[in-house]
Enzyme design. Structure first.
Site, PDB file in Angstrom:
ATOM      1  CE  LYS A   1     -14.984 -10.709   3.858  1.00  0.00           C
ATOM      2  NZ  LYS A   1     -14.288  -9.701   3.707  1.00  0.00           N
TER       3      LYS A   1
ATOM      4  NE  ARG B   1      -4.612  -1.283   1.624  1.00  0.00           N
ATOM      5  CZ  ARG B   1      -5.328  -1.628   2.543  1.00  0.00           C
ATOM      6  NH1 ARG B   1      -5.514  -1.530   3.892  1.00  0.00           N
ATOM      7  NH2 ARG B   1      -6.595  -2.007   2.088  1.00  0.00           N
TER       8      ARG B   1
ATOM      9  N   GLY C   1     -12.470  -4.356   1.764  1.00  0.00           N
ATOM     10  CA  GLY C   1     -13.777  -3.840   1.649  1.00  0.00           C
ATOM     11  C   GLY C   1     -14.229  -3.014   0.565  1.00  0.00           C
TER      12      GLY C   1
ATOM     13  N   GLY D   1      -8.812  -8.665   0.242  1.00  0.00           N
ATOM     14  CA  GLY D   1      -7.590  -8.739   0.981  1.00  0.00           C
ATOM     15  C   GLY D   1      -6.914 -10.259   1.053  1.00  0.00           C
TER      16      GLY D   1
END
Ligand code: ADP
Ligand code: MG
Length: 395
Positions: free
Chosen positions: A199, A36, A375, A352
């Site tokens: 999820k 990042r 997200g 991720g």
């Protein structure tokens, strides 16, 4: 969705507040993955070259509104300074007189790293007072924090109410919007989406949105088992989300009219526990033994999915096919990733853990684009308009 990009704004001599996402994994002061930081460098370097005074802001972890020394951005400041080969000053805070003094002392091309914005409760609350205090440091706002763009916080959203436009996107946001946006709005076909991970409830909305756009939707990973339950199969001790059961049934019912549009695994690897010493078997998905749980897609499923991947011209992948963190259970995810790496398709990866799987297999560099937003990329795929993108000035 075209936004003003930082290279279309005159920044010379200006104090530029740049929201970056330097939320990197740090253990004992050591950064284990600096991707990042590296991905934000084109924007930072551009601003330096143009003679801006570069004020960097980020969050790190979840300090919950109080200073937590382990979540200081100081190690990030050191790494950034190594990467751009120039000194970067670390501020003691992100607002207040001491920080203002450091900003006053900046010359063109200088870089200042503000301390973790989440050391203040006002950040996540998007408190106007806090946003105003941040805005006082700078003349211009640039946003390159794609990974945080799904959050309307003081430094990603509120601050712009106290500043003058243009609010420009950095080059990382530009890249993310290009690859994720083009894949969804203008894909070369066949367009295939691969969804996995665990999820289920979050991703069911992604499935709904993607079904409107793709030619084939491939399902794998932990979310498959809720679909198997929806079909009436016994799933043993496999991951199951009962809140998502009815929606899974709905999705399968809707898909009946379009045979082949949604593909579910036909076989899977089951294990008696999630552990490196586990006993495993390969079984058809309607024959999962009682005390076993599904941990990976099976070899026949892999072959079926690879065939589809080979034909595809655009592939969006989110979520591993199995519990890839264990070598024993990684094969399905690895084979799918290899097939994508070898395909001619535009390959875009969000999530991720999916990015972590690619790192494990050494295949990240073989993809067209690996999103830096976990997200955020998921919400993008859901078709939600992200607040951190919405505030940017249209081109
Ligand atoms: P991403 O971060 O890429 O969006 P998720 O967070 O949804 O993906 O899910 C990733 C996790 O799902 C991984 O840690 C992986 O171990 C887990 N997982 C994948 N398949 C299974 C499964 N069959 N049972 C339990 N967990 C699974
Ligand atoms: Mg995840």
């Amino acid at each position: 969705m075209s936004k003003i990009i930082v290279n279309n704004v005159d920044v010379k001599g200006k104090r530029v507040f740049v929201r970056v996402d330097f939320n990197v994994p740090i253990k004992n002061g050591i950064i284990s993955d600096d991707r990042r930081i590296r991905e934000a460098i084109p924007t930072i370097q551009h601003l330096i070259n143009q003679g801006a005074k570069v004020i960097l802001a980020s969050h790190l972890g979840k300090p919950k509104g109080i200073p937590v020394p382990e979540l200081s951005l100081a190690p990030v400041c050191v790494r950034l300074s190594e990467l751009i080969r120039r000194s970067v000053v670390m501020a003691p805070d992100c607002i207040g007189p001491a920080v203002a003094k450091l900003v006053d002392a900046m010359k063109e091309g200088d870089v200042l790293m503000l301390e973790n914005v989440r050391f203040h409760k006002g950040e996540e609350k998007n408190d106007p007072e806090f946003a105003k205090a941040l805005s006082a440091l700078a003349d211009l706002y640039v946003d390159d924090a794609f990974g945080t763009s799904h959050r309307a916080h003081a430094s990603t959203e509120g601050i712009t109410r106290f500043m003058n436009p243009p609010f420009a996107a950095g080059f990382l946001i530009q890249k993310e919007l290009k690859y994720l946006g083009d894949a969804l709005d203008n894909p070369e076909r066949p367009f295939v989406a691969i969804l996995g991970g665990m999820k289920v409830k979050d991703k069911i909305r992604v499935i709904r949105n993607l079904l409107k756009k793709v030619d084939t939707l491939i399902i794998g990973g932990g979310m498959s088992y809720t679909f198997f339950r929806a079909k009436g199969y016994e799933i043993g001790a496999s991951l199951f989300d009962k809140d998502a059961l009815e929606i899974a049934k709905d999705i399968l019912r809707e898909a009946e009219s379009q045979p082949g549009k949604i593909l579910l695994p036909i076989d899977c690897m089951v294990a008696d526990k999630i552990d490196s010493g586990a006993q495993t078997k390969i079984v058809p998905v309607d024959q999962i033994p009682e005390c076993y749980q599904g941990v990976d897609i099976g070899p026949q499923t892999v072959e079926l999915y690879i065939k589809i991947i080979k034909e595809a011209r655009t592939i969006v992948w989110n979520g591993p096919m199995g519990v890839f963190e264990y070598d024993q259970f990684e094969k399905g995810t690895r084979r799918i990733a290899e097939a994508m790496a070898n395909s001619k398709a535009v390959t875009v990866i969000g999530g991720g853990d999916s990015a972590a799987a690619l790192e494990k297999f050494g295949l990240a560099g073989k993809m067209t684009h690996v999103s830096t937003g976990g997200g955020a990329s998921l919400e993008f795929l859901e078709g939600i308009y992200l607040p951190g993108i919405a505030i940017l000035t249209d081109a």
